[in-house]
Design an enzyme around this catalytic site. Sequence first.
Site, PDB file in Angstrom:
ATOM      1  NE  ARG A 147       6.804   1.832   5.444  1.00 14.97           N
ATOM      2  CZ  ARG A 147       5.664   2.216   4.873  1.00 14.97           C
ATOM      3  NH1 ARG A 147       4.569   2.403   5.623  1.00 14.97           N
ATOM      4  NH2 ARG A 147       5.587   2.425   3.578  1.00 14.97           N
ATOM      5  CG  ASN A 165       2.983   4.338   1.643  1.00 16.17           C
ATOM      6  OD1 ASN A 165       3.167   3.363   2.371  1.00 16.17           O
ATOM      7  ND2 ASN A 165       1.781   4.813   1.380  1.00 16.17           N
ATOM      8  CD  GLU A 166      -0.355   1.845   0.735  1.00 13.85           C
ATOM      9  OE1 GLU A 166      -1.232   2.581   0.240  1.00 13.85           O
ATOM     10  OE2 GLU A 166      -0.487   1.299   1.843  1.00 13.85           O
ATOM     11  CG  HIS A 178       1.608  -1.860   2.644  1.00 13.55           C
ATOM     12  ND1 HIS A 178       1.528  -0.496   2.430  1.00 13.55           N
ATOM     13  CD2 HIS A 178       2.907  -2.126   2.950  1.00 13.55           C
ATOM     14  CE1 HIS A 178       2.737   0.034   2.606  1.00 13.55           C
ATOM     15  NE2 HIS A 178       3.587  -0.932   2.911  1.00 13.55           N
ATOM     16  CE1 TYR A 232      -4.104  -1.149   6.940  1.00 13.35           C
ATOM     17  CE2 TYR A 232      -2.607  -1.382   5.073  1.00 13.35           C
ATOM     18  CZ  TYR A 232      -2.900  -0.853   6.317  1.00 13.35           C
ATOM     19  OH  TYR A 232      -2.001  -0.032   6.948  1.00 13.35           O
ATOM     20  CD  GLU A 292       1.094   1.266   5.430  1.00  8.71           C
ATOM     21  OE1 GLU A 292      -0.152   1.129   5.343  1.00  8.71           O
ATOM     22  OE2 GLU A 292       1.700   2.238   4.965  1.00  8.71           O
ATOM     23  CD1 TRP A 325      -2.274   3.077   9.624  1.00  9.99           C
ATOM     24  CD2 TRP A 325      -0.305   3.412   8.614  1.00  9.99           C
ATOM     25  NE1 TRP A 325      -2.230   4.393   9.259  1.00  9.99           N
ATOM     26  CE2 TRP A 325      -1.028   4.632   8.627  1.00  9.99           C
ATOM     27  CE3 TRP A 325       0.963   3.398   8.026  1.00  9.99           C
ATOM     28  CZ2 TRP A 325      -0.523   5.799   8.079  1.00  9.99           C
ATOM     29  CZ3 TRP A 325       1.452   4.553   7.478  1.00  9.99           C
ATOM     30  CH2 TRP A 325       0.713   5.747   7.500  1.00  9.99           C
TER      31      TRP A 325
END
Length: 457
Positions: free
Chosen positions: A78, A153-154, A220, A222, A249, A278
């Site tokens: 990516r 992205n995001e 994503h 996290y 991610e 990531w």
Amino acid sequence: MKRRLAILGISLLAIAASIVVFSAPASAAVGLHISGRNIVEANGQTFVMRGINHPHVWYTNQTKSFADVKALGANTVRVVLGSGKRWGPSTDVANVISLCRQQRLICVLEVHDTTGYGEDAAAATLDEAVNYWISQKSALVGQESYVVINIGNEPIGNTNAGQWTSATTAAIQKMRSNGFEHLIMIDGPNWGQDWQYVMRDNAQTVLNADSLHNTVLSIHMYDVFSTPASITDYLNRFQAAGWPLVIGEFGWQRSSGNVDHETVLAESVSRGLGYLGWSWSGNTDPYLDMATGFDPAQLTTWGQRIFNGANGIKATAKEATVYGGGPTTPPTTPPTTPPTTPPTTPPTTPPTSTPPPTGQGCTATYTVAGQWPGGFQGTVRVTAGGAAVNGWTVSWTFPNGQSVTQAWNATITGTSSVTARNVSYNGRLGAGAWTEFGFLGSWTGTNGIPAVSCTAS
């Protein structure tokens, strides 16, 4: 890249609503496309992404990275691009695609300028991102078997996350009305982590907006996803609904409050979901780097884990059939030793201890994995001697007043005079086997290498 690695004061919401199973219409697209929950190639073969993110727009000279991540087993990369609103503009899209194709990688292209829109005043809108893709259309048309377009992205932060649904549907429709037939990837709001469940609860509306039925959703993961329950519950709901999803991610767990990367990896493999870690290198948060200084010979703990660990890239990636298929690591260059055997080539920082003893015992090798003004990342490799060990303790005293600020894969006491002990899952080592732990530290003036000692039990 994470601009919000932790969201304080958030508790995951209890969900009472049931989910209706969704049967995806057949895609009318060419090249990579959606079939049910899966990404498939033009020939109907399922393709599961196994790869990493590469921050190309900030490091355009690091073109060797494409070959490096391929050699480590990735089947997808990516690539971070800029629309010109904040970064770039990236006008080298044709070259990026060529680099991917030369290395037999599927290329996910994303505009990073949209990150955190609504909360970050400098961010671009999704509509502005679509305008960028339109400006690059000549480089993209005809690449549908090799390229996925991740529109932005995001694209929404934590402010008014509900705007994500209308902005996303409009962006998809604008892409299709301008003739793009590529597989489209859509990131969730809340800096990609969807903790308010806007993407989860409006996924069907977004998927229905695509006239080609060729959209995959991307979460994503996290700090919002720090427990197995938070990960499996989220993934269960998409699976039950039949919606296509990838983990676009995720990072690794440097402390208990971070993402549970082990569950992410295991659940991705068991469910057949693609994942993209990531990131390769170049972060301002050093624990997110997989390679120090873009050097594949200097993989960090995170890099070793995602490429070489259980459920990792090397063990699970298969090359896209458009390139020939099969494992992504060339069969002519297999590893010369089992994964648990220490490398025969010494690290770039000379070890401070003697070679492994012939009897029971252990040695420790201290390496500075990365350094920046006032801070550094250290890695310590513990190697068993000629007999198995049931536990280990590593000790050192910093020579120049450095101190440890946090650590992972070991229990550390002391800051300048340091004692590190194994945790529950890495104390038992077979004869000659090794494990690693890492830490972040501070320094001023000089960051000298300490002498380390290792005691086995």
